[in-house]
Design an enzyme around this catalytic site. Structure first.
Site, PDB file in Angstrom:
ATOM      1  N   ARG A  38      12.841 -18.146  -9.794  1.00 19.33           N
ATOM      2  CA  ARG A  38      12.610 -18.473 -11.199  1.00 19.33           C
ATOM      3  C   ARG A  38      13.720 -17.794 -12.194  1.00 19.33           C
ATOM      4  O   ARG A  38      14.027 -18.144 -13.451  1.00 19.33           O
ATOM      5  CB  ARG A  38      11.446 -17.690 -11.690  1.00 19.33           C
ATOM      6  CG  ARG A  38      10.965 -17.926 -13.036  1.00 19.33           C
ATOM      7  CD  ARG A  38       9.611 -17.523 -13.299  1.00 19.33           C
ATOM      8  NE  ARG A  38       9.093 -16.648 -12.666  1.00 19.33           N
ATOM      9  CZ  ARG A  38       9.053 -15.173 -13.228  1.00 19.33           C
ATOM     10  NH1 ARG A  38       9.945 -14.756 -14.218  1.00 19.33           N
ATOM     11  NH2 ARG A  38       8.602 -14.400 -12.408  1.00 19.33           N
ATOM     12  N   TYR A  91      11.918 -35.952 -31.663  1.00 14.06           N
ATOM     13  CA  TYR A  91      10.953 -36.258 -30.498  1.00 14.06           C
ATOM     14  C   TYR A  91       9.551 -35.746 -30.732  1.00 14.06           C
ATOM     15  O   TYR A  91       9.427 -34.614 -31.237  1.00 14.06           O
ATOM     16  CB  TYR A  91      11.585 -35.952 -29.116  1.00 14.06           C
ATOM     17  CG  TYR A  91      10.491 -36.120 -28.001  1.00 14.06           C
ATOM     18  CD1 TYR A  91      10.325 -37.335 -27.535  1.00 14.06           C
ATOM     19  CD2 TYR A  91      10.142 -34.926 -27.307  1.00 14.06           C
ATOM     20  CE1 TYR A  91       9.448 -37.573 -26.525  1.00 14.06           C
ATOM     21  CE2 TYR A  91       9.168 -35.129 -26.175  1.00 14.06           C
ATOM     22  CZ  TYR A  91       8.700 -36.491 -25.840  1.00 14.06           C
ATOM     23  OH  TYR A  91       7.877 -36.538 -24.950  1.00 14.06           O
ATOM     24  N   ASP A 163      19.590 -32.264 -29.485  1.00  9.88           N
ATOM     25  CA  ASP A 163      19.157 -32.743 -28.673  1.00  9.88           C
ATOM     26  C   ASP A 163      19.796 -34.124 -28.430  1.00  9.88           C
ATOM     27  O   ASP A 163      19.946 -34.975 -29.177  1.00  9.88           O
ATOM     28  CB  ASP A 163      17.684 -33.093 -28.925  1.00  9.88           C
ATOM     29  CG  ASP A 163      16.967 -33.830 -27.807  1.00  9.88           C
ATOM     30  OD1 ASP A 163      17.633 -34.436 -27.263  1.00  9.88           O
ATOM     31  OD2 ASP A 163      15.633 -33.766 -27.559  1.00  9.88           O
ATOM     32  N   LYS A 188      16.101 -38.272 -18.560  1.00  9.92           N
ATOM     33  CA  LYS A 188      16.367 -39.717 -18.969  1.00  9.92           C
ATOM     34  C   LYS A 188      17.653 -40.024 -18.263  1.00  9.92           C
ATOM     35  O   LYS A 188      17.702 -40.322 -17.137  1.00  9.92           O
ATOM     36  CB  LYS A 188      16.404 -39.369 -20.391  1.00  9.92           C
ATOM     37  CG  LYS A 188      15.016 -38.879 -20.908  1.00  9.92           C
ATOM     38  CD  LYS A 188      14.041 -39.773 -20.789  1.00  9.92           C
ATOM     39  CE  LYS A 188      12.535 -39.325 -21.119  1.00  9.92           C
ATOM     40  NZ  LYS A 188      12.367 -38.126 -21.567  1.00  9.92           N
TER      41      LYS A 188
END
Ligand SMILES: Cc1ncc(COP(=O)(O)O)c(C=O)c1O
Length: 372
Positions: A38, A91, A163, A188
């Site tokens: 992690r 978004y 972004d 994407k």
């Protein structure tokens, strides 16, 4: 051994073993090695190094989704009383973060229509901690002048976060536009095959530690299998995006002259309101094309149902073309008034162009438009 694998191995290990306690203590105290995945993992670090190099930043961090990247990056730079200026067109889940979640933490967020540059500059002038931008926007592909707004924000001592998902690293170079923290939904274009959920943050060393710490605490670290697939996707990124740019331009031109299309939204068309900014800011106009069908909701739904090569699905940026009617999914939560304000009509279609043959995509659109 006179040879070694051409492709780095996939390290699925969640933890790391040490020869002795002194080594463990040394690595933990100096953060000089792997401890727990992690925190860091070699497969994730490999893709982070590629991304940092590609985007021209000192560091990059891998996340489990674009939203994990966005929320960790933003939260790492704010405290109660901070002020964020952003645009309405961000978004959907980012909008929820800005509009619903952050105000509960006493963080002031101001979201301005991205066309209204004077109001944006005015809000920046009042003072802010973060300018948060997204360009091109979803679904109308507005292009925001990043350099001009970033200069104004920097004068006020603010950080600029962008972004850059819709442009991908191939079509836009945020580091040259004054962006301090760059984010991609790697789900994407970066991944490119509709088979991973992932996020990337790129930044210089001064921001790295706080974002890394937030990733560790909030737990949205990229997993090694995803990193491996993302690394593979990146090998063809430029080829894919160049092809998507070319095909999207051809598709946009085809739609723009079609009698069953009311309006086509593509930054590469001279009719696009931000074409001049796009020409300056982008080296390619991207693989996304939106358009209004000359018909009502039902006729648009019928058009969607007749598509054969182009799949009816949300998401974008991959090798296969996807289309959706934003008001049925991505923008379903918007009230009718807000939909009108956002310019998202009931007959709007958003198309993510893949790498299929141009003729096949145009043929598919043609046959689906025939019965409108
Ligand atoms: C521009 C943009 N940013 C962020 C996200 C969120 O990314 P993810 O779905 O990987 O969390 C998306 C998802 O569609 C997006 O389109």
């Amino acid at each position: 051994m006179k040879s070694k694998p051409a492709i780095a191995p996939l390290y699925l290990s969640a933890t790391y073993k040490f020869e002795n306690s002194d080594d463990l203590i040394d690595v933990v105290q100096n953060q000089s090695g792997y401890i727990y995945s992690r925190w860091d993992n070699p497969s994730v670090v490999e893709v982070e190094e590629v991304m940092a190099e590609m985007e021209g930043y000192e560091k990059a961090l891998g996340f489990s989704s674009g939203m994990a990247a966005i929320s960790s990056a933003v939260l790492s730079q704010v405290k109660a009383g901070s002020r964020i200026v952003s645009t309405q067109e961000i978004y959907g889940a980012t909008y929820e973060l800005m509009n619903d979640l952050l105000p509960t933490l006493n963080i002031d967020t101001v979201l301005i229509n991205c066309n209204d540059v004077d109001r944006l500059l005015n809000e920046i002038d009042k003072g802010l901690d973060i300018l948060y931008l997204e360009t091109p926007t979803n679904p109308l592909l507005r292009v925001v002048d990043v350099q001009m707004l970033a200069e104004a924000a920097h004068k006020k001592g603010a950080i600029v976060i962008l972004d850059g998902t819709f442009a991908s690293p191939v079509n836009q170079r945020p580091v040259d536009l004054g962006v301090d923290i760059l984010i991609h939904s790697a789900t994407k274009f970066l991944g490119g095959h509709h088979d991973i959920l992932a996020g990337i943050v790129c930044c210089n060393k001064s921001f790295y530690h706080s974002i890394w710490t937030h990733r560790k605490i909030l737990g949205g670290t990229m997993d090694p299998m995803t990193a491996f697939l993302l690394r593979r996707g990146l090998r063809t990124l430029e080829l894919r995006v160049q092809r998507q740019n070319e095909t999207a331009m051809a598709v946009a031109k085809y739609l723009d002259q079609h009698e069953k299309i009311q309006k086509t939204y593509y930054p590469g068309l001279t009719s696009h309101p931000d074409h001049e900014i796009a020409k300056r800011q982008m080296s390619g106009f991207g693989g996304m094309v939106s358009f209004d069908i000359a018909g009502d909701f039902e006729q648009t739904k019928g058009f969607m149902d007749r598509l054969k090569t182009i799949a009816l699905a949300t998401s974008l940026g991959g090798i296969t073309s996807l289309a959706n009617q934003p008001i049925t999914n991505t923008h379903v939560a918007l009230s009718p008034e807000n939909r009108i304000k956002a310019g998202v009509s009931e007959n709007l279609v958003r198309l993510s162009v893949g790498i299929e043959k141009q003729e096949d995509l145009i043929e598919d659109l043609k046959q689906a438009l025939e019965q409108v």
